[in-house]
Design a protein around this motif. Structure first.
Motif, PDB file in Angstrom:
ATOM      1  N   ASN A 214       0.820  -1.215   0.000  1.00  0.00           N
ATOM      2  CA  ASN A 214       0.000   0.000   0.000  1.00  0.00           C
ATOM      3  C   ASN A 214       0.854   1.266   0.000  1.00  0.00           C
ATOM      4  O   ASN A 214       0.410   2.316  -0.477  1.00  0.00           O
ATOM      5  N   GLN A 215       2.056   1.183   0.524  1.00  0.00           N
ATOM      6  CA  GLN A 215       2.910   2.358   0.634  1.00  0.00           C
ATOM      7  C   GLN A 215       3.982   2.399  -0.445  1.00  0.00           C
ATOM      8  O   GLN A 215       4.807   3.298  -0.475  1.00  0.00           O
ATOM      9  N   GLY A 216       3.982   1.449  -1.349  1.00  0.00           N
ATOM     10  CA  GLY A 216       4.962   1.428  -2.425  1.00  0.00           C
ATOM     11  C   GLY A 216       6.342   1.020  -1.975  1.00  0.00           C
ATOM     12  O   GLY A 216       7.343   1.426  -2.576  1.00  0.00           O
ATOM     13  N   VAL A 217       6.409   0.210  -0.917  1.00  0.00           N
ATOM     14  CA  VAL A 217       7.685  -0.262  -0.394  1.00  0.00           C
ATOM     15  C   VAL A 217       7.927  -1.686  -0.852  1.00  0.00           C
ATOM     16  O   VAL A 217       7.045  -2.550  -0.722  1.00  0.00           O
ATOM     17  N   GLU A 218       9.108  -1.947  -1.387  1.00  0.00           N
ATOM     18  CA  GLU A 218       9.457  -3.284  -1.879  1.00  0.00           C
ATOM     19  C   GLU A 218      10.202  -4.057  -0.792  1.00  0.00           C
ATOM     20  O   GLU A 218      11.338  -3.741  -0.472  1.00  0.00           O
ATOM     21  N   PRO A 219       9.538  -5.088  -0.225  1.00  0.00           N
ATOM     22  CA  PRO A 219      10.209  -5.846   0.844  1.00  0.00           C
ATOM     23  C   PRO A 219      11.146  -6.911   0.277  1.00  0.00           C
ATOM     24  O   PRO A 219      10.890  -7.491  -0.785  1.00  0.00           O
ATOM     25  N   SER A 220      12.229  -7.155   0.995  1.00  0.00           N
ATOM     26  CA  SER A 220      13.176  -8.203   0.627  1.00  0.00           C
ATOM     27  C   SER A 220      13.555  -8.957   1.885  1.00  0.00           C
ATOM     28  O   SER A 220      13.981  -8.352   2.872  1.00  0.00           O
TER      29      SER A 220
ATOM     30  N   VAL B 124      16.373  -5.162  10.490  1.00  0.00           N
ATOM     31  CA  VAL B 124      15.403  -4.476   9.639  1.00  0.00           C
ATOM     32  C   VAL B 124      16.081  -3.217   9.123  1.00  0.00           C
ATOM     33  O   VAL B 124      16.497  -2.360   9.910  1.00  0.00           O
ATOM     34  N   GLU B 125      16.195  -3.107   7.797  1.00  0.00           N
ATOM     35  CA  GLU B 125      16.878  -1.975   7.182  1.00  0.00           C
ATOM     36  C   GLU B 125      15.969  -1.316   6.169  1.00  0.00           C
ATOM     37  O   GLU B 125      15.265  -1.999   5.400  1.00  0.00           O
ATOM     38  N   ASP B 126      15.973   0.018   6.154  1.00  0.00           N
ATOM     39  CA  ASP B 126      15.157   0.767   5.196  1.00  0.00           C
ATOM     40  C   ASP B 126      16.014   1.738   4.413  1.00  0.00           C
ATOM     41  O   ASP B 126      17.182   1.959   4.733  1.00  0.00           O
ATOM     42  N   THR B 127      15.426   2.316   3.369  1.00  0.00           N
ATOM     43  CA  THR B 127      16.106   3.325   2.551  1.00  0.00           C
ATOM     44  C   THR B 127      15.444   4.680   2.749  1.00  0.00           C
ATOM     45  O   THR B 127      15.325   5.471   1.818  1.00  0.00           O
ATOM     46  N   GLY B 128      15.027   4.945   4.006  1.00  0.00           N
ATOM     47  CA  GLY B 128      14.285   6.156   4.303  1.00  0.00           C
ATOM     48  C   GLY B 128      15.160   7.356   4.603  1.00  0.00           C
ATOM     49  O   GLY B 128      16.312   7.444   4.149  1.00  0.00           O
ATOM     50  N   ILE B 129      14.618   8.264   5.407  1.00  0.00           N
ATOM     51  CA  ILE B 129      15.255   9.558   5.648  1.00  0.00           C
ATOM     52  C   ILE B 129      16.400   9.478   6.647  1.00  0.00           C
ATOM     53  O   ILE B 129      17.195  10.402   6.757  1.00  0.00           O
ATOM     54  N   GLY B 130      16.507   8.383   7.387  1.00  0.00           N
ATOM     55  CA  GLY B 130      17.569   8.258   8.370  1.00  0.00           C
ATOM     56  C   GLY B 130      17.243   8.985   9.664  1.00  0.00           C
ATOM     57  O   GLY B 130      16.213   9.661   9.788  1.00  0.00           O
TER      58      GLY B 130
ATOM     59  N   LYS C 239       7.136  -1.053  11.159  1.00  0.00           N
ATOM     60  CA  LYS C 239       6.278   0.135  11.118  1.00  0.00           C
ATOM     61  C   LYS C 239       7.110   1.406  11.099  1.00  0.00           C
ATOM     62  O   LYS C 239       6.819   2.346  10.350  1.00  0.00           O
ATOM     63  N   ASN C 240       8.143   1.452  11.913  1.00  0.00           N
ATOM     64  CA  ASN C 240       9.017   2.625  11.907  1.00  0.00           C
ATOM     65  C   ASN C 240       9.704   2.801  10.563  1.00  0.00           C
ATOM     66  O   ASN C 240       9.884   3.930  10.087  1.00  0.00           O
ATOM     67  N   ALA C 241      10.113   1.680   9.957  1.00  0.00           N
ATOM     68  CA  ALA C 241      10.760   1.750   8.643  1.00  0.00           C
ATOM     69  C   ALA C 241       9.786   2.276   7.590  1.00  0.00           C
ATOM     70  O   ALA C 241      10.159   3.105   6.748  1.00  0.00           O
ATOM     71  N   LEU C 242       8.534   1.824   7.635  1.00  0.00           N
ATOM     72  CA  LEU C 242       7.536   2.295   6.668  1.00  0.00           C
ATOM     73  C   LEU C 242       7.265   3.789   6.848  1.00  0.00           C
ATOM     74  O   LEU C 242       7.089   4.525   5.871  1.00  0.00           O
ATOM     75  N   GLU C 243       7.227   4.235   8.086  1.00  0.00           N
ATOM     76  CA  GLU C 243       6.979   5.659   8.347  1.00  0.00           C
ATOM     77  C   GLU C 243       8.140   6.528   7.864  1.00  0.00           C
ATOM     78  O   GLU C 243       7.954   7.716   7.583  1.00  0.00           O
ATOM     79  N   ALA C 244       9.337   5.944   7.776  1.00  0.00           N
ATOM     80  CA  ALA C 244      10.491   6.685   7.275  1.00  0.00           C
ATOM     81  C   ALA C 244      10.560   6.691   5.754  1.00  0.00           C
ATOM     82  O   ALA C 244      11.426   7.360   5.174  1.00  0.00           O
ATOM     83  N   MET C 245       9.684   5.932   5.083  1.00  0.00           N
ATOM     84  CA  MET C 245       9.678   5.842   3.609  1.00  0.00           C
ATOM     85  C   MET C 245       8.288   6.180   3.080  1.00  0.00           C
ATOM     86  O   MET C 245       7.643   5.353   2.424  1.00  0.00           O
TER      87      MET C 245
ATOM     88  N   GLY D  83       7.398   8.050   0.721  1.00  0.00           N
ATOM     89  CA  GLY D  83       7.329   8.064  -0.739  1.00  0.00           C
ATOM     90  C   GLY D  83       7.743   6.756  -1.379  1.00  0.00           C
ATOM     91  O   GLY D  83       8.006   6.704  -2.588  1.00  0.00           O
ATOM     92  N   GLY D  84       7.794   5.674  -0.605  1.00  0.00           N
ATOM     93  CA  GLY D  84       8.221   4.379  -1.132  1.00  0.00           C
ATOM     94  C   GLY D  84       9.694   4.146  -0.913  1.00  0.00           C
ATOM     95  O   GLY D  84      10.445   5.047  -0.528  1.00  0.00           O
ATOM     96  N   GLY D  85      10.117   2.922  -1.146  1.00  0.00           N
ATOM     97  CA  GLY D  85      11.521   2.575  -0.948  1.00  0.00           C
ATOM     98  C   GLY D  85      11.692   1.075  -0.873  1.00  0.00           C
ATOM     99  O   GLY D  85      10.863   0.308  -1.390  1.00  0.00           O
ATOM    100  N   LYS D  86      12.760   0.661  -0.227  1.00  0.00           N
ATOM    101  CA  LYS D  86      13.055  -0.764  -0.091  1.00  0.00           C
ATOM    102  C   LYS D  86      13.210  -1.122   1.382  1.00  0.00           C
ATOM    103  O   LYS D  86      13.796  -0.369   2.156  1.00  0.00           O
TER     104      LYS D  86
END
Length: 493
Positions: A360-366, A419-425, A392-398, A400-403
């Motif tokens: 729903n948020q355009g995030v690609e899980p791996s 758990v690693e994201d490509t968000g704002i840091g 949830k924290n990772a999704l909130e940091a992305m 606009g979508g991400g990985k």
């Protein structure tokens, strides 16, 4: 005639004198000269005018021939280029001046004493130099072996020296760092943009007193390091002005982590006392408010605007009750039953639930699972709650979508769940606060998700590690204690 002297000495010397003068000169010469001088000077013969019984003389384990007159000595040793007269007799000196050719230098007794005194001073200088070098090497060895990073600065804050510890940390030879500003090596010092407006070097130069400050920097691996910097003035000879500064930087990251844990424990204790008070003093009137609001909602003759306001009261009362429940659960010790669990199976089950929010948020899980990972003894529901909090924290940091990367693995001591994201840091100034209760950057919720995660893992004997770079993303790793084979053997017994 003796064989020529072939040791390639710079000065090939023949000595003239009576026995007392010769022995006195010989002892003085051997006592006062050093090894370097003896390499250039060689005494090949001695002449004792008027003596019939000639004593033996030795130089460098070889016998020195002696003669009853200087003429016989010079005829037997044509290689002699210097004659030293040790008696000081005026007649003999006058005779030698007239006899010796220009190729042979005559050194009279007074001149010989003068040069021996010079040799003595040279020997003292060499000894002082050796002592100074020894002291310098010892001091350098001590400074280089210190764990602290040390800089030697001039009045402009320019690096004029450093210890090996700092050069090793930078990974460059010392000579390439000379002449640079101390700010290039001690980043964050006196930099208002990084929140550190205290410049200890500038303060020491201005006030001529020691100074200190605390700085932090994010390393290449995304981890924050904390440093305490001390500066000390070095005064000139009259002790009135500072001409150099010694700056020492000490890594206090480990100590800061311990202090943060102590502060966290104190904060939790205070919250526990507060939550008990809130449970008795707030939930009872809150229950009354909710009850009357429900009664009014069911009453006849209530218009739509009034019902809308009552609905808001009920929603806010429910939200406040949920915050109180979360607070009570957070401060209450975890008493859930632990069991043997498979971390990989838990990740797969959790990602089945969280795949829809990701889509729903355009995030690609791996998901990457290590099949050789050990099993863990913990409560599956609590570990699942921790994993969901991190996702949830990772999704909130992305937004606009991400990985999203969820991985399992193992090191020497722990089972790793990351758990690693490509968000704002996470910005450096709030990194210490993300695991604190009630801290939130989202403006909603109680801010207990990460704090609860940290509490659960800590009670299991594990650790939570956060690595983040602003604009690139964040990685949170749970270090879980593995199930030991000892426990299995004791159970089987």
């Amino acid at each position: 005639m003796s064989a020529p002297y072939n040791d390639e000495k710079r000065y090939v010397v023949g000595v003239i004198g009576d026995i007392p003068a010769l022995l006195t000169f010989w002892q003085l010469f051997k006592d006062q000269t050093n090894d370097q001088v003896l390499k250039d000077i060689g005494i090949v013969a001695a002449a004792l005018p008027g003596e019939t019984v000639l004593p033996e003389a030795h130089d460098e384990n070889r016998q020195i021939p002696t003669y009853a007159g200087y003429r016989a000595m010079l005829e037997s040793h044509p290689e002699i280029n210097m004659v030293i007269e040790t008696t000081g007799r005026t007649g003999l000196v006058h005779e030698l001046r007239g006899y010796l050719p220009a190729s042979i230098t005559l050194v009279e007794r007074g001149a010989a004493n003068f040069f021996i005194n010079l040799l003595t001073k040279d020997q003292i200088w060499v000894a002082c130099k050796a002592d100074l070098l020894h002291t310098q090497n010892m001091l350098k060895t001590i400074i280089d072996q210190l764990d602290q990073e040390i800089l030697f600065l001039d009045r402009d804050g320019t690096v004029i020296g450093m210890n090996k510890t700092l050069a090793d940390r930078v990974g460059r030879p010392k000579h390439t760092l000379m002449g640079r500003s101390y700010r290039e090596l001690f980043r964050g010092t006196g930099d208002p943009e990084n929140g550190y407006d205290v410049d200890p070097v500038g303060q020491t130069l201005k006030d001529q007193v020691p100074a200190e400050t605390v700085t932090s920097q994010v390393g290449e691996d995304g981890r924050v390091q904390y440093f305490r910097i001390y500066t000390y003035p070095v005064f000139d000879e009259d002790g009135k002005s500072v001409n150099h500064v010694v700056a020492i930087r000490r890594d206090i990251t480990q100590r800061t982590a311990i202090e943060n844990r102590l502060q966290q424990a104190e904060k939790l204790a205070s919250i526990g006392e507060l939550s008990t008070y809130m449970a008795h003093e707030i939930r009872n009137p809150l229950f009354t408010i909710s009850g009357f609001a429900n009664s009014l909602m069911r009453a006849e003759g209530m218009d739509d605007k009034a019902r809308e306001k009552l609905s808001i009261i009920l929603d806010e009362s429910k939200r406040l009750d949920e915050i109180l429940k979360a607070l009570m659960n957070f401060t209450r010790p975890t008493e859930a039953q632990v069991a043997e669990m498979d971390v990989n199976a838990l990740v797969e089950a959790t990602m089945d639930v969280m795949s829809l929010p990701c889509a729903n948020q355009g995030v690609e899980p791996s998901v990457s699972l290590d099949t050789s990972v050990a099993r863990v003894r913990a409560n599956p529901d609590l570990i699942k709650q921790c994993l969901i909090n991190l996702i949830k924290n990772a999704l909130e940091a992305m937004e606009g979508g991400g990985k999203l990367f969820v991985t399992t693995g193992m090191n020497r001591d722990s089972v790793l769940l990351s758990v690693e994201d490509t968000g704002i840091g996470v910005a450096p100034e709030i990194r210490d606060k993300v695991f604190s209760p009630f801290f939130s950057t989202k403006g909603k919720g109680a801010g207990l998700g990460l704090a609860q995660t940290h509490k659960i893992i800590d009670e299991l004997g594990g650790e939570v590690d956060l690595v983040s770079k602003v604009g690139l993303g964040t990685k949170v790793t749970l270090h879980l204690p593995p199930l030991l084979a000892v426990a299995e053997s004791e159970k089987s017994e």
